[in-house]
Write an enzyme that holds these catalytic residues in place. Structure first.
Site, PDB file in Angstrom:
ATOM      1  N   LEU A  75       0.810  -1.229   0.000  1.00  0.00           N
ATOM      2  CA  LEU A  75       0.000   0.000   0.000  1.00  0.00           C
ATOM      3  C   LEU A  75       0.837   1.270   0.000  1.00  0.00           C
ATOM      4  O   LEU A  75       0.542   2.226   0.719  1.00  0.00           O
ATOM      5  CB  LEU A  75      -0.968   0.014   1.193  1.00  0.00           C
ATOM      6  CG  LEU A  75      -2.181  -0.908   1.094  1.00  0.00           C
ATOM      7  CD1 LEU A  75      -3.074  -0.729   2.323  1.00  0.00           C
ATOM      8  CD2 LEU A  75      -2.997  -0.628  -0.158  1.00  0.00           C
ATOM      9  N   ASN A 128     -10.894  -0.222   2.543  1.00  0.00           N
ATOM     10  CA  ASN A 128     -10.045  -1.380   2.242  1.00  0.00           C
ATOM     11  C   ASN A 128      -9.657  -2.040   3.549  1.00  0.00           C
ATOM     12  O   ASN A 128      -8.652  -1.690   4.162  1.00  0.00           O
ATOM     13  CB  ASN A 128      -8.814  -0.895   1.473  1.00  0.00           C
ATOM     14  CG  ASN A 128      -7.843  -2.032   1.182  1.00  0.00           C
ATOM     15  OD1 ASN A 128      -8.096  -3.192   1.527  1.00  0.00           O
ATOM     16  ND2 ASN A 128      -6.730  -1.708   0.563  1.00  0.00           N
ATOM     17  N   CYS A 131      -6.330  -5.068   5.418  1.00  0.00           N
ATOM     18  CA  CYS A 131      -5.076  -4.560   5.965  1.00  0.00           C
ATOM     19  C   CYS A 131      -4.828  -5.272   7.282  1.00  0.00           C
ATOM     20  O   CYS A 131      -5.777  -5.605   7.982  1.00  0.00           O
ATOM     21  CB  CYS A 131      -5.182  -3.075   6.295  1.00  0.00           C
ATOM     22  SG  CYS A 131      -5.502  -2.037   4.904  1.00  0.00           S
ATOM     23  N   GLY A 246     -10.107 -10.328 -11.980  1.00  0.00           N
ATOM     24  CA  GLY A 246      -9.695 -10.985 -13.231  1.00  0.00           C
ATOM     25  C   GLY A 246     -10.507 -10.658 -14.453  1.00  0.00           C
ATOM     26  O   GLY A 246     -10.462 -11.389 -15.439  1.00  0.00           O
TER      27      GLY A 246
END
Lengths: 307, 277
Positions: A75, A128, A131, A246
């Site tokens: 990050l 996010n 972490c 993907g």
């Protein structure tokens, strides 16, 4: 060619394109703007920002694997204040919705980043939570319903824009974590973050990335991501989902939408084809019109499952 | 999509692809690179970055760029199997280039293995600018020296070293570098090659009080400044801290004196241990 409607509603945000960017795969858009017109994207999800700048991990940070890319960047980012002073003013001029991705190592850090974003011209916050949580033996926040809930509710108190929780697929029960995030005030979910993975150079017996383990992206993880979107959409059919993992072409986008995604994020494909956001959008239009489907949104969750 | 104008072998070890790409060729500067997408299925996704070996802006048809590479894995193997007239997906030119010196005159190009590639383009530009150019190429063995005949043509003095003694000095570039600098009256060094070699070249250059411009090679994800894979640790201007900067767009050419070479030492020591230790 009949007109097709590719706009989508993402938790109240009306996006002109269903394609957004996956955090960390588009920086803050400036570099990519040399290749594509950002206005044609539904939204830009910027690289995760932290309270202070993070230097990231040592190199090598990446290893190519079969149909995938393993990364351990750590990050690296210049911090929320740099985003606010430098990236966001530029992004705002580009007239594209901005979703700020935030990260931290403690609930407090998440809250402090969110606090700084409080009055910023952003359209949503993506949290996010993949972490390490320094207060819980470095377990990822996203691996535990309580940690997930604590972070989301802390961020919820700080910002008024919709919050998307970005979940990790590396859990026993994704719907339980999703439920915790929603209960804590997330308006929607981003599915999925990279899949934890490892690759070893057998000649040197060294891990291929300096971070030892990393996150896998690319087509290798697409079926994992599709299943995650499907399962969560079945459990929470009214919750907006940004599906990702993907995606390489328009058919992949359709697959995520059929599974239950409201919008679809492009990640690794941007590295390979910086014009992917345009090309896939145009292919999507053709795909829909050739099948006489008027709207992409109408395909959401339409996978034909018996029973 | 661009078109491959020519594919040839360069010696026994290297492949050369000449690609019709007028916009890239017109804009390219020495030290910049292009990012090629190997024509594979989805097993190998990423582009492969190659520094520009040469540009030809005087072609009959359209300007071309040429890259030189060896086969290191499935991506480069797929590129090495490409034939003339095939379409190829190319992005470039990317990165910060070498800079032509304003005041200094005598330039020494130091290339290790396939790292010599961008120094040909640079050498031509330096000569066009009226500079003196000398070359020092090192490699594991003679067949891994890039285009040695052309190197001899390029350099006022051209010297080679090989690890096995099959061509030129038997040993390392750094063993003859000091002597070359004195003999050629070198005022600026340009280098590209293995990281440890470039660290040593920089050290020697600084001992002689001359600047070294180094072109770093790093594994890249995107090659366009987005993914943060390819960082190089660089000292800030006042020497108080180190930042990880993107090799692709903030480099690949750096002032050698600014690179935090010590940062790599630990990794390299670990990598040197045989498996089982």
């Amino acid at each position: 060619m009949p007109r097709v409607d590719l706009s989508v509603d993402l938790g109240g945000m009306k996006l002109r394109s269903p394609l957004v960017t996956a955090s960390g795969c588009f920086a803050s858009g400036r570099e990519m703007s040399e290749f594509i017109d950002l206005k044609k994207l539904g939204a830009i999800v910027v690289k995760s920002m932290t309270l202070k700048p993070w230097a990231g991990k040592a190199t090598p940070r990446m290893a190519e694997t079969s149909s995938g890319m393993l990364n351990a960047i750590g990050l690296q980012n210049k911090g929320v204040d740099h985003f606010l002073s430098t990236d966001l003013p530029w992004l705002t001029e580009q007239k594209v919705p901005v979703i700020a991705s935030i990260a931290g190592n403690t609930t407090q850090e998440f809250m402090q980043v969110a606090e700084r974003l409080r009055s910023a011209p952003i359209h949503a916050v993506e949290v996010n939570i993949s972490c390490p949580n320094l207060e819980d033996r470095n377990n990822m926040f996203a691996h535990d319903p309580q940690s997930t809930s604590a972070v989301i509710s802390a961020v919820r108190r700080m910002v008024d824009v919709p919050i998307f929780a970005k979940l990790s697929p590396n859990v026993t029960s994704l719907t339980a974590i999703a439920g915790a995030a929603l209960e804590a005030g997330a308006a929607g979910l981003s599915l999925i973050n990279t899949v934890m993975a490892m690759s070893i150079d057998v000649d040197s017996a060294m891990p291929k990335v300096a971070g030892v383990v990393g996150g896998l992206s690319g087509p290798a993880i697409k079926p994992i991501a599709v299943r995650a979107v499907f399962e969560v959409h079945q459990a929470y059919p009214h919750v907006p989902i940004i599906g990702m993992g993907g995606v390489m072409d328009a058919r992949d986008v359709i697959e995520f939408v059929l599974a239950g995604a409201s919008a679809v994020a492009l990640g690794t494909v941007n590295f390979i084809n910086p014009k992917a956001g345009h090309e896939i959008l145009s292919d999507l239009g053709q795909f829909l019109s050739s099948r006489k489907v008027g709207s992409l949104a109408a395909m959401r969750g339409q996978v034909k499952v018996e029973g | 999509m661009a078109e491959i104008l020519n594919h040839r072998k360069l010696g026994d070890e290297y492949h050369s692809l000449t690609i019709v790409a007028p916009e890239i060729a017109e804009a390219a500067k020495p030290g910049q690179f292009v990012n090629l997408r190997p024509p594979t299925d989805r097993s190998y996704l990423l582009r492969r970055p190659f520094s520009i070996f040469r540009v030809n802006r005087r072609g009959n048809v359209a300007a071309t760029v040429e890259v030189v590479f060896d086969i290191r894995g499935p991506g480069t193997a797929a590129l090495a199997a490409m034939r003339r007239h095939e379409p190829i997906d190319i992005v470039g030119p990317i990165g910060r280039s070498f800079t032509i010196p304003k005041t200094q005159h005598s330039c020494l190009l130091v290339g290790g293995g396939v790292g010599a590639t961008p120094l040909f383009f640079l050498g031509e530009e330096l000569q066009n600018a009226g500079k003196r150019v000398d070359v020092l190429w090192g490699a594991a063995t003679a067949s891994r020296l890039v285009a040695p005949i052309e190197a001899k043509r390029l350099g006022a003095v051209a010297a080679f070293t090989t690890d096995d003694g099959s061509e030129g000095h038997h040993g390392l570039i750094t063993e003859v570098l000091g002597e070359m600098i004195e003999r050629c009256g070198t005022e600026v060094i340009y280098t590209c090659g293995p990281r440890q070699m470039m660290a040593s070249v920089t050290k020697i250059a600084l001992e002689f009080g001359i600047p070294a411009q180094v072109a770093m090679e790093e594994l890249m994800g995107c090659g366009i400044g987005v993914c943060m894979t390819c960082v190089t640790p660089v000292w800030n201007r006042d020497g108080t801290g180190i930042a990880n900067v993107r090799t692709c767009v903030d480099g690949p050419v750096f002032n050698g004196a600014r690179i935090a070479w010590d940062r790599y030492a630990k990794e390299e020591a670990a990598a040197a241990l045989p498996a089982g230790n």
